[in-house]
Design an enzyme around this catalytic site. Structure first.
Site, mmCIF file in Angstrom:
data_model
loop_
_atom_site.group_PDB
_atom_site.id
_atom_site.type_symbol
_atom_site.label_atom_id
_atom_site.label_comp_id
_atom_site.label_asym_id
_atom_site.label_seq_id
_atom_site.Cartn_x
_atom_site.Cartn_y
_atom_site.Cartn_z
ATOM 1 N N ASP A 560 8.257 6.803 3.769
ATOM 2 C CA ASP A 560 9.617 6.647 3.263
ATOM 3 C C ASP A 560 10.569 6.409 4.421
ATOM 4 O O ASP A 560 10.222 6.639 5.587
ATOM 5 C CB ASP A 560 10.031 7.885 2.449
ATOM 6 C CG ASP A 560 9.864 9.168 3.253
ATOM 7 O OD1 ASP A 560 10.611 9.354 4.213
ATOM 8 O OD2 ASP A 560 8.979 9.986 2.910
ATOM 9 N N GLU A 640 -18.975 -10.671 17.296
ATOM 10 C CA GLU A 640 -17.820 -9.946 16.735
ATOM 11 C C GLU A 640 -16.885 -9.459 17.844
ATOM 12 O O GLU A 640 -15.665 -9.496 17.719
ATOM 13 C CB GLU A 640 -18.296 -8.755 15.893
ATOM 14 C CG GLU A 640 -18.906 -9.179 14.574
ATOM 15 C CD GLU A 640 -19.569 -8.009 13.837
ATOM 16 O OE1 GLU A 640 -19.482 -7.965 12.598
ATOM 17 O OE2 GLU A 640 -20.197 -7.144 14.505
#
Ligand code: DGJ
Length: 786
Positions: A560, A640
Site C-alpha cells: 500500500d 541459461e
C-alpha cells in the site's frame, strides 16, 4: 492554480492543473461539497436544489422550511447526528453512548507547504524531479504527457485547513487538504480533538468522503487473495453501499486501500476517473454509496469494524492520509499516482538511485542453507552480473522451518557455521552487496523470546490463539515491545553492515487484545499497532540510513502507499509465475509505479503453479519492476547463465527509463468496456493473445515495449497493439532488445524492425504481435527516434 478562499461567499476552491475541487458553507453553517472534476471556474453552489423530501429531516434553525435537509445535500465531512442518513464520514459517541455530533464551520485558512502527520506517512513537497537532467531526460516529466504546450510548471504545494466543531459533543475537527497542483493530486486528512470535558468515542472516521450530486459511475477495485493479489475488477454501482475493506490488521492480500470511481465510458485514454488511495497499512474501508436520489458518496478511512477510539479531554486522533486525484482516463490517473509515489512519498536511501539487481535465496534453497552455501550463492550471482545477495528466512534462532525461532534475532552460528559479520564480510569481499530478511512483528511460540515475554504477544486470556504459520503477532502497540525487538535486530545486524533489509510480515491479526491494557483499548488497538509498525521502520531506517529496505507481507499483503513511504520497494507477491504476474502487475500498476514492485525471475517449473515459461519471458515480466532473481544459479545450464548475463546488461541499460519513465498499459480490460482498443477487428482479443505495456521517456523520444503472448491458437488472426505517449509526427524505429524465440517468419521481423514509422502509425495503427510458435513467448522492443 492553488487554494482560493472567498470569505464573503464562504467558498473554498482548490485548483490544480486539470481539476477543480470546491466546497462552501451552507445557510446553517454546515460544510457542503459542491464540485470535484475537470478544471472549471465559478460558484458551483448554484447546482444545489432544495425540495421537501419526506423522511429527510431539517436543521432546527430552518424553522418551518422543510426543503433544507442534510440528508439530500452533498457533504464534505458528514456525521451521523446532523440529519444525514448516508454513510457518515464520522461517527462520534459521547460518554452516555449517544451519537449526535453535528459539525459546523468555524474557519478556513491556507498555509504554504504541505502538512505532515506525526507518526503517519504523508506525501511531502519536493523541489525537483531527481530524474531530470539524467541520461537525456528532459527537465519536466509533465511537459510531454500531461500538457504538451505547458512548460511552466507550478511546483508549489499548499495546505488548506478547515475547522469544524460541535461544542455540545465536544469535538473539533480540522480537515487538512494538501495540494500538488502539477500532478492533480489533493491529499486529505483530519485531526479530531476532544474539546469537551468528558471522554468521547470515535466509532467511525473517514479520511476523505466525496459526494457527487450527478454521475452514473463504475467502481474499479483491486481484490484478490494470497498469491493472486490486486486483480482488476470493474462493476456498476447500484443503489446501496458497496465496500471493500480489511479487518486483518494489515491492508491485506484480499483488498487494496485504493480504488477508482469512473464514468461508464472511461477507458485508459479518456473519461472521468477519480482515484482514492489511503496511505495506510492497517484496517481500512473504502465504500461507495448510491443514495435514494442518485447521488454518490465515495469514502475512505479507518475500518469502523472494531473501531471505538476513545478520546479523553484534550486528546486527538490524526487520521491517515487519503490521496485523491481526478484525471481524464486511467492512464493519466495512474501516472498522477506514479509521480506522487516516486517523488512525494518514497524517500530515503536508494529512492532515486538505480536499485541493485538482487538474488534472493528463498526459492533457491528455502530454509536449507549454511553460510558456505550462501557465500556460494553470492559468488555465483556475482558471476552473472547480480549486485546483491539476499539471505532470506532461516539465518537466526532455531529456524530450520517455519515452526520456530521468530523473535530470537540472534544469528544461528551453528547453522551458518560462522558469525553473521564474517558471512557478510566474505560476501562484501566478492564484492557483492549483502541483504538480510527479518520479520520483526512476529514471534514463534517455540522461541526464547516468547518464553521470556509471553505477554508481548496478542493473546486473549483463557482462549487458545488462532494459529497461522505457527506464529503469533507481537503487540506493536506497546513501545517496550517495539523497543525490545528493534534493539535486538539492530544489535545483530549492525556488525554485518547490510546494504538491504527485507521486512516481512506473515500472518493476519486475530487476537485483538493487548495484555497490558486488556480490554480497555481494544477499539484503538489495531490503529496503534500500525503506528507501532511505522515507528519500528522509522527507527530501523534511522539505524541504517544507507540501507535499502524492501517491504513484504507474504508477498503483497501490505502493498500500500503507506508502506511505500518507508520502503521504496515491496515484494509484490509470493507468486513468481510470469504469466500470473502479468495480471498482478497490471492491477498494481493503477496506483503503484514499477519502481515499487519487487519482481523476480524464478526457476521452472514454477514453484507455485508448475508452469514452465521461457527464461526471456520471465525476465521481460520481472523487468517491469524492481528486478531480481530467486533461484539457485548452480542449477542453471551455461546457456541459461549467458542468457541471464545478457538480461542483466539489458536491464541496467534501460533501468533509468524503467524507473523514471511514463508507464502505459497497452492491453487489458481497462482499455475500454466496449473492447475496441488494442483488439483486432475479428474479435480475437489482445488480452487472450497477449499482454503488453510500454514505458516512455519524458521527452517521448524513446520507449520500451513489452509483449507477452498467452494462449496459442491454430491459424490466428493478426493482433495489433497500439502504442501510447509518442509524438504523432515524429519518426521512430524499432529494435528487438530481447525475445524468447525466433519469429516463425523472418519477414515479420523485418516488417517490424526495418522501416521507420511515424508515431501516428504506431499509436493509431499499432504494431502486430509477432506470430511465435508455442505459448508464453515474449519480446522486448526498443522504440527510438529515427
Ligand atoms: C514470505 C515472503 O513473501 C517470501 O518471499 C519469503 O521471504 C518467506 N516469507 C520467508 O518466510
Amino acid at each position: 492554480m492553488g487554494i482560493l478562499i472567498d470569505q464573503s461567499k464562504k467558498l473554498c476552491t482548490i485548483q490544480t492543473a486539470h481539476s477543480t475541487y470546491q466546497m462552501g458553507v451552507g445557510t446553517y453553517g454546515h460544510l457542503l461539497h459542491y464540485y470535484y472534476g475537470p478544471y472549471a471556474e465559478g460558484d458551483f453552489s448554484a447546482m444545489l436544489r432544495f425540495r421537501d423530501r419526506g423522511f429527510s429531516g431539517n436543521p432546527y434553525e430552518a424553522g418551518n422550511d422543510r426543503t433544507y435537509s442534510m440528508d439530500t445535500l452533498p457533504h464534505e465531512f458528514s456525521t451521523f447526528g446532523s440529519g444525514d442518513f448516508r454513510t457518515p464520514a464520522c461517527l462520534v459517541k459521547d460518554d452516555h453512548g449517544v451519537y449526535g455530533a453535528d459539525l459546523r464551520f468555524v474557519s478556513a485558512e491556507v498555509k504554504p507547504g504541505k502538512y505532515s502527520l506525526p507518526g503517519l506517512p504523508a506525501a511531502f513537497a519536493s523541489e525537483a524531479n531527481p530524474y531530470n537532467d539524467r541520461n537525456g531526460f528532459s527537465r519536466d516529466l509533465y511537459s510531454v504527457s500531461h500538457d504538451k504546450e505547458n512548460t511552466e510548471i507550478d511546483h508549489t504545494t499548499e495546505t488548506l485547513i478547515i475547522t469544524l466543531a460541535d461544542s455540545t459533543v465536544g469535538l473539533t475537527v480540522k480537515l487538512l487538504y494538501g495540494v500538488f497542483p502539477e500532478i492533480d493530486v489533493i491529499t486529505r486528512s483530519a485531526i479530531l480533538t476532544n474539546t469537551g470535558n468528558k471522554t468521547i468515542y470515535i466509532d467511525k472516521a473517514d479520511s476523505a468522503s466525496l459526494d457527487f450530486l450527478t454521475g452514473d459511475f463504475d467502481f474499479v477495485h483491486f481484490s484478490g487473495r494470497y498469491g493472486t493479489e490486486r486483480l482488476y475488477h470493474r462493476e456498476a454501482i447500484t443503489e446501496g453501499v458497496k465496500s471493500i475493506s480489511s479487518i486483518r490488521g494489515e491492508s491485506s492480500h484480499q483488498q487494496s486501500p485504493a480504488a477508482i470511481l469512473c464514468a461508464k465510458n472511461t477507458t485508459e485514454e479518456s473519461g472521468a476517473a477519480y482515484g482514492i488511495a489511503l496511505l495506510y497499512s492497517g484496517n481500512f474501508k473504502l465504500s461507495v454509496e448510491l443514495d435514494q436520489f442518485g447521488s454518490t458518496r465515495f469514502s475512505a478511512g479507518l475500518n469502523d469494524e472494531m473501531l471505538s477510539y476513545d478520546l479523553t479531554p484534550g486528546e486527538e486522533l490524526t487520521l491517515p492520509e487519503a490521496v485523491l486525484s481526478y484525471a481524464s482516463g486511467f492512464a493519466a490517473l495512474s501516472q498522477h499516482y506514479h509521480d506522487l509515489v516516486n517523488f512525494h512519498i518514497v524517500h530515503g536511501a536508494w529512492t532515486h538511485e538505480d536499485r541493485p539487481v538482487l538474488l534472493n535465496s528463498w526459492e533457491g534453497c528455502y530454509f536449507d542453507f549454511d553460510g558456505e552455501k550462501v557465500i556460494q550463492l553470492a559468488a555465483n550471482a556475482k558471476d552473472l552480473g547480480i549486485d546483491l545477495l539476499v539471505m532470506d528466512d532461516g539465518w537466526f534462532g532455531k529456524r530450520d522451518d517455519d515452526t520456530s525461532g521468530l523473535g530470537d534475532w540472534v544469528t544461528n552460528e551453528k547453522k551458518l557455521g560462522m558469525p553473521l559479520s564474517e558471512l557478510a564480510k566474505r560476501i562484501h569481499a566478492l564484492p557483492m552487496k549483502f541483504g538480510i530478511w527479518i520479520e520483526p512483528e512476529m514471534v514463534s511460540e517455540d522461541s526464547d523470546f516468547y518464553r521470556a515475554h509471553p505477554d508481548y504477544a496478542f493473546v486473549i486470556p483463557g482462549k487458545k490463539p488462532v494459529r497461522s504459520r505457527y506464529q503469533l503477532v507481537l503487540d506493536f502497540s506497546r513501545r517496550e515491545v517495539v523497543d525490545a525487538v528493534l534493539t535486538k535486530i539492530v544489535e545483530t545486524l549492525k556488525p554485518a553492515k547490510p546494504d538491504y533489509i527485507k521486512m516481512d510480515m506473515n500472518r493476519s491479526i486475530h487476537e485483538v487484545y493487548s495484555q497490558i491494557a486488556g480490554y480497555q483499548n481494544r477499539g484503538k488497538l489495531l490503529h496503534q499497532y500500525v503506528l507501532g509498525v511505522y515507528d519500528f521502520i522509522t527507527r530501523l531506517k534511522e539505524a541504517f540510513p544507507e540501507v535499502l529496505i524492501e517491504g513484504c507481507s507474504g508477498g503483497g499483503g501490505r502493498f500500500d502507499l503507506g508502506m511505500m513511504y518507508y520502503t521504496p520497494q515491496i515484494w509484490l507477491s509470493d507468486n513468481t509465475d510470469a504469466i500470473e504476474r502479468l495480471s498482478l502487475q497490471y492491477g498494481a500498476s493503477f496506483f503503484a509505479p514499477v519502481s515499487t514492485m519487487g519482481s523476480h525471475v524464478s526457476a521452472v517449473p514454477n514453484h507455485q503453479t508448475g508452469r514452465s515459461t521461457p527464461l526471456a519471458t520471465r525476465a521481460i515480466v520481472a523487468m517491469a519492476g524492481s528486478f531480481g532473481y530467486e533461484l539457485d544459479p548452480a542449477k542453471l545450464s551455461d546457456e541459461e547463465k549467458d542468457a541471464i548475463r545478457t538480461q542483466i546488461k539489458i536491464f541496467k541499460n534501460y533501468q533509468l527509463l524503467i524507473q523514471g519513465g511514463r508507464y502505459y498499459r497497452l492491453t487489458g480490460p481497462s482499455l475500454g468496456i466496449t473492447h475496441t482498443e488494442g483488439y483486432s477487428a475479428t474479435g480475437y482479443t489482445a488480452p487472450e493473445a497477449a499482454m503488453a505495456w510500454e514505458i516512455v521517456s519524458a521527452d517521448a523520444k524513446r520507449a520500451l515495449v513489452s509483449i507477452v503472448t498467452k494462449d496459442q491458437h491454430c491459424n490466428p488472426p493478426v493482433c495489433y497493439i497500439k502504442l501510447k505517449g509518442l509524438f504523432m509526427n515524429q519518426m521512430y524505429r524499432i529494435s528487438i532488445v530481447l525475445k524468447s524465440t525466433d519469429f516463425l517468419d523472418r519477414r515479420e521481423e523485418e516488417a517490424l524492425t526495418a522501416p521507420a514509422y511515424t508515431g501516428a502509425i504506431l499509436m493509431q495503427g499499432g504494431i502486430a504481435v509477432p506470430y511465435f510458435a508455442g505459448e508464453y513467448q515474449s519480446i522486448l522492443l526498443s522504440v527510438y527516434q529515427a
